[in-house]
Design an enzyme around this catalytic site. Structure first.
Site, short mmCIF file in Angstrom:
data_model
loop_
_atom_site.label_atom_id
_atom_site.label_comp_id
_atom_site.label_asym_id
_atom_site.label_seq_id
_atom_site.Cartn_x
_atom_site.Cartn_y
_atom_site.Cartn_z
N HIS A 29 0.84 -1.20 0.00
CA HIS A 29 0.00 0.00 0.00
C HIS A 29 0.88 1.25 0.00
O HIS A 29 0.70 2.15 -0.82
CB HIS A 29 -0.91 -0.02 1.24
CG HIS A 29 -1.78 1.19 1.37
ND1 HIS A 29 -3.12 1.17 1.06
CD2 HIS A 29 -1.51 2.46 1.78
CE1 HIS A 29 -3.64 2.37 1.27
NE2 HIS A 29 -2.68 3.17 1.72
N GLU A 30 1.84 1.30 0.93
CA GLU A 30 2.70 2.48 1.02
C GLU A 30 3.67 2.57 -0.15
O GLU A 30 3.89 3.65 -0.69
CB GLU A 30 3.47 2.45 2.35
CG GLU A 30 2.60 2.57 3.59
CD GLU A 30 1.80 3.86 3.63
OE1 GLU A 30 2.24 4.87 3.04
OE2 GLU A 30 0.72 3.88 4.24
N HIS A 33 2.08 4.17 -3.22
CA HIS A 33 2.03 5.63 -3.20
C HIS A 33 3.34 6.22 -3.74
O HIS A 33 3.34 7.10 -4.59
CB HIS A 33 1.83 6.15 -1.76
CG HIS A 33 0.46 5.94 -1.21
ND1 HIS A 33 -0.69 6.30 -1.89
CD2 HIS A 33 0.05 5.46 -0.01
CE1 HIS A 33 -1.74 6.02 -1.14
NE2 HIS A 33 -1.33 5.51 -0.01
#
Length: 233
Positions: A29-30, A33
């Site tokens: 998820h991170e 980004h």
């Protein structure tokens, strides 16, 4: 003593089926980004070493380890946590307003992809050795659940969540500015919705677990969709 050891190993076995799905979910998820931000002109996350599949680069000691472990130990009906936010300098993006939306959407998008992969991998369970099949199956079910919960939770349109940043990028500027100003209070609002409101509801005899409605309903719907798409129902 034997009973204590059995309980301990039983708890470790249950926890082990959650640890890997949680780590993969928050890590990718991170990293998503940062990867999208880098492609759109901001190398901040790449230079900080945050576009990485190494969970240690993304782990927040309290939010990723201590809090989820406490919730598991207390047999809480939900699992909640967070990773270290990936640094993004929106001023470096080629089209900051549009690209902010794409960077924010990358995290939940990665969770949807991982939930889909976990669902497809359920077909591999019969291929596993008997002793490992149940453990593998629970990992996949938990991976599907955690990724969908993380996706739905982060799409709540409240800064600093991804949904808040998406809303700020899409709303007309006057509304976007007002919503952006709530970011300093966003975590407090979420903690109130997560812990305080249900506690108050329990005292007065009403179900005020708002987040379970906001997150739980779309998660259940998405689970049905994924299971249907992959022919598992």
């Amino acid at each position: 003593m034997d009973g204590f050891m059995g309980d301990a190993f039983g708890w470790i076995g249950v926890a082990s089926t959650w640890v890997l799905p949680v780590l993969f979910a928050v890590t990718f998820h991170e990293a998503a980004h940062g990867w999208v931000a880098d492609k759109l002109g901001d190398p901040t996350a790449r230079l900080a070493g945050r576009i990485s599949a190494n969970p240690l680069r993304h782990v927040d000691p309290f939010g990723t380890v201590i809090l989820p472990a406490l919730l598991l130990l207390l047999r809480a009906p939900f699992l909640f946590g967070w990773a270290k936010p990936v640094p993004v300098d929106f001023r470096n993006l080629r089209n900051p307003r549009r690209d902010m939306v794409l960077v924010a959407a990358a995290g939940p998008g990665s969770n949807l992809i991982m939930a889909s992969i976990a669902t497809a991998l359920i077909y591999t369970v019969p291929l596993m050795p008997h002793a490992a099949a149940e453990w593998w199956y629970l990992n996949l079910i938990n991976a599907m659940t955690i990724n969908l919960v993380l996706m739905a939770f982060n799409l709540i349109p409240l800064p600093p969540l991804d949904g808040g940043r998406i809303a700020v990028g899409l709303l007309p500027r006057p509304l976007a500015v007002r919503l952006a100003r709530t970011e300093r209070f966003g975590i407090l609002i979420l903690l109130g919705l997560l812990f305080l409101l249900p506690l108050i509801g329990g005292q007065i005899g009403y179900d005020l677990n708002v987040l379970s409605w906001i997150v739980g309903v779309p998660v259940q719907a998405m689970m049905r969709v994924l299971l249907t798409v992959f022919g598992l129902v």
